[in-house]
Design a protein around this motif. Structure first.
Motif, PDB file in Angstrom:
ATOM      1  N   LEU A  54       0.836  -1.202   0.000  1.00  0.00           N
ATOM      2  CA  LEU A  54       0.000   0.000   0.000  1.00  0.00           C
ATOM      3  C   LEU A  54       0.869   1.249   0.000  1.00  0.00           C
ATOM      4  N   VAL A  55       1.920   1.252   0.799  1.00  0.00           N
ATOM      5  CA  VAL A  55       2.830   2.401   0.819  1.00  0.00           C
ATOM      6  C   VAL A  55       3.424   2.598  -0.576  1.00  0.00           C
ATOM      7  N   SER A  56       3.834   1.511  -1.201  1.00  0.00           N
ATOM      8  CA  SER A  56       4.370   1.579  -2.556  1.00  0.00           C
ATOM      9  C   SER A  56       3.334   2.115  -3.537  1.00  0.00           C
ATOM     10  N   ALA A  57       2.104   1.615  -3.440  1.00  0.00           N
ATOM     11  CA  ALA A  57       1.043   2.045  -4.352  1.00  0.00           C
ATOM     12  C   ALA A  57       0.720   3.528  -4.186  1.00  0.00           C
ATOM     13  N   ILE A  58       0.798   4.032  -2.968  1.00  0.00           N
ATOM     14  CA  ILE A  58       0.575   5.467  -2.746  1.00  0.00           C
ATOM     15  C   ILE A  58       1.681   6.263  -3.431  1.00  0.00           C
ATOM     16  N   GLU A  59       2.922   5.789  -3.296  1.00  0.00           N
ATOM     17  CA  GLU A  59       4.053   6.505  -3.885  1.00  0.00           C
ATOM     18  C   GLU A  59       4.057   6.494  -5.408  1.00  0.00           C
ATOM     19  N   VAL A  60       3.405   5.522  -6.027  1.00  0.00           N
ATOM     20  CA  VAL A  60       3.358   5.490  -7.496  1.00  0.00           C
ATOM     21  C   VAL A  60       1.984   5.921  -8.026  1.00  0.00           C
ATOM     22  N   GLU A  61       1.193   6.517  -7.150  1.00  0.00           N
ATOM     23  CA  GLU A  61      -0.089   7.142  -7.515  1.00  0.00           C
ATOM     24  C   GLU A  61      -1.155   6.165  -7.988  1.00  0.00           C
TER      25      GLU A  61
END
Length: 90
Positions: A54-61
């Motif tokens: 989820l943190v990764s998905a937030i960072e890649v929009e």
């Protein structure tokens, strides 16, 4: 598009600039704050009680996190929620 008139009477079109989306601002700020805190995505996720993906998905929009999740992520980074949405001008 904007139509811009020159002094000589001729004109040209100029594209309107669109401001960065909230999702883009969030992604950039999360990554910047995480790196400034010398934390990995795993560190932030563990502290916030969410998955690293989820943190990764937030960072890649690509994520659409809830306010509750964002509040926990902000707390994990030691910042106010508003800091995640600040326009930094960078």
């Amino acid at each position: 598009m904007w139509r811009v008139l020159r002094r000589d009477g001729s004109s040209f079109q100029m594209a309107k600039r669109t401001p960065p989306s909230s999702r883009r601002i969030l992604a950039g700020n999360l990554r910047r704050l995480r790196l400034e805190s010398e934390m990995s995505q795993d560190d932030v996720a563990a502290e916030a009680g969410v998955r690293q993906a989820l943190v990764s998905a937030i960072e890649v929009e690509t994520a659409n996190p809830t306010l509750e999740t964002l509040d926990r992520v902000a707390a994990a980074l030691g910042v106010d929620l508003a800091k995640l949405f600040e326009r930094t001008g960078r």
